[in-house]
Design an enzyme around this catalytic site. Sequence first.
Site, PDB file in Angstrom:
ATOM      1  N   GLN A 203       0.874  -1.174   0.000  1.00 30.92           N
ATOM      2  CA  GLN A 203       0.000   0.000   0.000  1.00 30.92           C
ATOM      3  C   GLN A 203       0.911   1.224   0.000  1.00 30.92           C
ATOM      4  O   GLN A 203       1.482   1.574   1.024  1.00 30.92           O
ATOM      5  CB  GLN A 203      -0.911  -0.026   1.228  1.00 30.92           C
ATOM      6  CG  GLN A 203      -1.730  -1.310   1.359  1.00 30.92           C
ATOM      7  CD  GLN A 203      -2.842  -1.417   0.333  1.00 30.92           C
ATOM      8  OE1 GLN A 203      -3.567  -0.469   0.082  1.00 30.92           O
ATOM      9  NE2 GLN A 203      -2.970  -2.592  -0.292  1.00 30.92           N
ATOM     10  N   ALA A 244     -11.725   3.076   4.193  1.00 25.44           N
ATOM     11  CA  ALA A 244     -10.752   2.154   3.591  1.00 25.44           C
ATOM     12  C   ALA A 244      -9.905   2.842   2.524  1.00 25.44           C
ATOM     13  O   ALA A 244     -10.113   4.003   2.182  1.00 25.44           O
ATOM     14  CB  ALA A 244     -11.490   0.960   3.012  1.00 25.44           C
ATOM     15  N   HIS A 245      -8.967   2.093   1.977  1.00 28.28           N
ATOM     16  CA  HIS A 245      -8.008   2.665   1.019  1.00 28.28           C
ATOM     17  C   HIS A 245      -8.692   3.152  -0.259  1.00 28.28           C
ATOM     18  O   HIS A 245      -9.622   2.542  -0.749  1.00 28.28           O
ATOM     19  CB  HIS A 245      -6.885   1.697   0.684  1.00 28.28           C
ATOM     20  CG  HIS A 245      -7.283   0.321   0.278  1.00 28.28           C
ATOM     21  ND1 HIS A 245      -6.369  -0.600  -0.157  1.00 28.28           N
ATOM     22  CD2 HIS A 245      -8.488  -0.306   0.242  1.00 28.28           C
ATOM     23  CE1 HIS A 245      -6.994  -1.721  -0.432  1.00 28.28           C
ATOM     24  NE2 HIS A 245      -8.256  -1.579  -0.201  1.00 28.28           N
ATOM     25  N   ASN A 246      -8.176   4.273  -0.741  1.00 27.01           N
ATOM     26  CA  ASN A 246      -8.642   4.862  -2.001  1.00 27.01           C
ATOM     27  C   ASN A 246     -10.071   5.397  -1.962  1.00 27.01           C
ATOM     28  O   ASN A 246     -10.609   5.776  -3.001  1.00 27.01           O
ATOM     29  CB  ASN A 246      -8.491   3.875  -3.173  1.00 27.01           C
ATOM     30  CG  ASN A 246      -7.036   3.659  -3.543  1.00 27.01           C
ATOM     31  OD1 ASN A 246      -6.390   2.780  -2.992  1.00 27.01           O
ATOM     32  ND2 ASN A 246      -6.529   4.501  -4.409  1.00 27.01           N
TER      33      ASN A 246
END
Lengths: 347, 347, 347
Positions: A203, A244-246
């Site tokens: 990540q 969460a990511h993005n």
Amino acid sequence: MESTLQFLADLVGGKITAGDPDLTILGFQSLSDAGDTDISFFGNEKYLQDLKESKAAAILVPPPSAGEFVTPEAVALIEVENPILAFDTIIREFGVAKPAFRPGIHPSASIGENCKIDPGSVSILPNAVVFDGSKIGSGTRIGAGAVVGENCEIGSDCEIGPNVSLREGSKIGDRVIIHSGVVIGGDGYGFEFADGRHQKIEQLGIVRVENDVEIGANTTIDRARFGETVIGEGTKIDNLCQIAHNVVIGKHCLVVAQTGISGSTRIGNYVTLAAQCGVAGHLTIADQTICGARSGVISSIKESGGTWFGYPAKPIKESRRESMRIKQLGRVLERIKALEEKPNQQS
Amino acid sequence: MESTLQFLADLVGGKITAGDPDLTILGFQSLSDAGDTDISFFGNEKYLQDLKESKAAAILVPPPSAGEFVTPEAVALIEVENPILAFDTIIREFGVAKPAFRPGIHPSASIGENCKIDPGSVSILPNAVVFDGSKIGSGTRIGAGAVVGENCEIGSDCEIGPNVSLREGSKIGDRVIIHSGVVIGGDGYGFEFADGRHQKIEQLGIVRVENDVEIGANTTIDRARFGETVIGEGTKIDNLCQIAHNVVIGKHCLVVAQTGISGSTRIGNYVTLAAQCGVAGHLTIADQTICGARSGVISSIKESGGTWFGYPAKPIKESRRESMRIKQLGRVLERIKALEEKPNQQS
Amino acid sequence: MESTLQFLADLVGGKITAGDPDLTILGFQSLSDAGDTDISFFGNEKYLQDLKESKAAAILVPPPSAGEFVTPEAVALIEVENPILAFDTIIREFGVAKPAFRPGIHPSASIGENCKIDPGSVSILPNAVVFDGSKIGSGTRIGAGAVVGENCEIGSDCEIGPNVSLREGSKIGDRVIIHSGVVIGGDGYGFEFADGRHQKIEQLGIVRVENDVEIGANTTIDRARFGETVIGEGTKIDNLCQIAHNVVIGKHCLVVAQTGISGSTRIGNYVTLAAQCGVAGHLTIADQTICGARSGVISSIKESGGTWFGYPAKPIKESRRESMRIKQLGRVLERIKALEEKPNQQS
């Protein structure tokens, strides 16, 4: 607090219209919470009933010209133009003030190399840690025990709470409030299954938090796989939320406690996600969408301004109709039984 | 990042098949997120549509022999054998790298007595605290502000994030990643009601985390009442999950964000609990079970490999059938009405 | 642990009625978890079946006068008056003990001005931070990396865990246990929408935690807008719960993991909110109410002692009836079809 009715009347520029000026006041509360040593206020006709039944010792009330209202018997009254404002003055006088801002870097704090921090305008509290290459704007306070990772950029006039963790590369705008225990920039949850094991997908992106955002205690916002996870300007996130990511959240959204948003979802502007919502990954939520508490959104919402509810989330009308039908099920069974028992109509 | 198309082509060992070698590239993104200064990649035919509509400045593509695909007009292209790998090379070159591992114990860290820590191979960051009797393996990093309780054992090559709390006696395997704010070994929630009060049941066991586990930010894992709470090898837990006392999670499971598992439940191997699930206490969940997001499991799942959904969780087919029937309720009411209104058929 | 059957019998003042006194015992577990080197106990007839099937090496059992029970074959038995108490004695002897209380202020801790702390009776661990004007009672331990804000008051014999954040003005009673990562006194989530932005409403109240409360890891409790957010005496809150501003929780309640309570709600005494519940704001929940796991309470509960379930939460009987009816929907459709297909009864 400990004060007298007269002192308070003077403080707010009001006039005692009932009660003893020497009456002792020990606290301030809403109409419904106030007890017989508290002062309260009546600022909105929504609270007419609360006013009538209040057990407060004293109440700030508007002038009679503001409309009719009934106060409880034997209550002390201070008449003021704007009771909401007057009450605010009292709680600012007697409430728990935020600790004063004192510039400087506490000797127990650990500051890395090549940081851009002006000790004359930044406040870094005991046992905070700032790693190499980070930049902190003027008027910003880094709470005790907070950790600012390598190459973070924090704007001016921010409050970074105690024990916050900002991981490397995070970018924080101006006037951002991050409450205690928040984690920004932890790795996104990404794995590829191979050889019977979940292999970590690195990540390598960051989190970017725009100006005027507030983030509640112990909320977590993951760094992007690559690129950025973004919290848009003016958005307010409550405690214990998971971003969460993005994920990209637009401007001026409300994300209420314990809500979770899965990876790569894009939330528009002025969106409200009430408490304990969940939004699945890779969706788009249109501007000004409102999701009721605990909604579970599993497909994109394309029309802006709608109110949604349920799991899976539906337009609120549809969701209410469905609930209504479920409630009627008992009656449905009776009606079927009646139909089945209709006497055989053959002559 | 700031780079040119030619530099990137050389970096990944690819060939420019469209576009100006001097084209400036400022970022990297997925096909759907990329803008006109970003490079992206096409690595999976699932993304054929995204490819066609991408607004990227440049795209890494496979050779024509890999299959047919349509790129947007006027996009720069770099042809490479494996676009996924090539993109990975770029994000490793330009992404936010994890801070370098620097062995040593920072002078502000506090280390207890009788610890087994080799300062030449372990990295203990500022203001971390390690209590008496703890053992930390080589290549392991203890984040800033992290606290390692008495008699903990941490294996080698672990990443313990900032402000993590490992309570006394916790055992952590090798290559374990524990993100910021995680709490391992807090007391289990156990009380006995007597004399009108909830009396604390002492929690005297530990938490054991096996090799290659990853634990997301602010997740909590309670120590056992006695014996061990266990997280099996290779299991990946997301942010803000709650694992209660005496839970045993098997190997290579996925426990997604905000999921909770109640006391003494045993989860098999290769189990997936999607986001916001809840599993009641004292249950057994068979290997390879998948629970959809927000499932609430209230009885043991004995057959392995099933997919479950809903609250109470049911086999997914059954759950879908039930949802379908609820959706049809409006029609049901109409049909009953029609039956009721059938003219009395008596002649 | 490593012990013999005889040693354990002596430890608990029991009598070996089956098995070899030299039998080696390596651990202690519940009846269902115990393996062939563990000792376990039978203390409640609820576990008759577990007893019969236990794989334990040895079991603590009550005298025959206590009632009939069947032990597995070839198991060692120690007879004691009270097997629960006896087992407790064993786990206290061999379990993971809480670290000893050592009064004193660690040199790496940072203590503000005008604090009332007796270093001879308080234990402040490494890298903890206590700000100006705070008061800490005797026998209280402040964990490593914990932060105590300005003018907090903490009673005696409390355990404040590692990395806890108590914000300014918090009041904590006696014998309170606060686990790692808890945040007390973060700002309540309050905004007013004006000029297209969410304007912060200052949060100037405090959190008051009464005697004998326990608060689980990473739980968050927000300060009141004004006045107090209150956690009543003897209430036990589990991990990752969210308690919003101005909530008042009564005495001796249980609030299980991942539950959220919205602003200004008042919870009575002896209330149980099982895991993952949500309670909306401005409600009143009567004494001794029980809400099943994941209930979502959206209106006040006025009658005390009821059991509620579902979202929206209903009395459990009603909720069960509704679930039952949903289950019967398949059959309902069949019955309607049968009615529709009834041959036209005209002669």
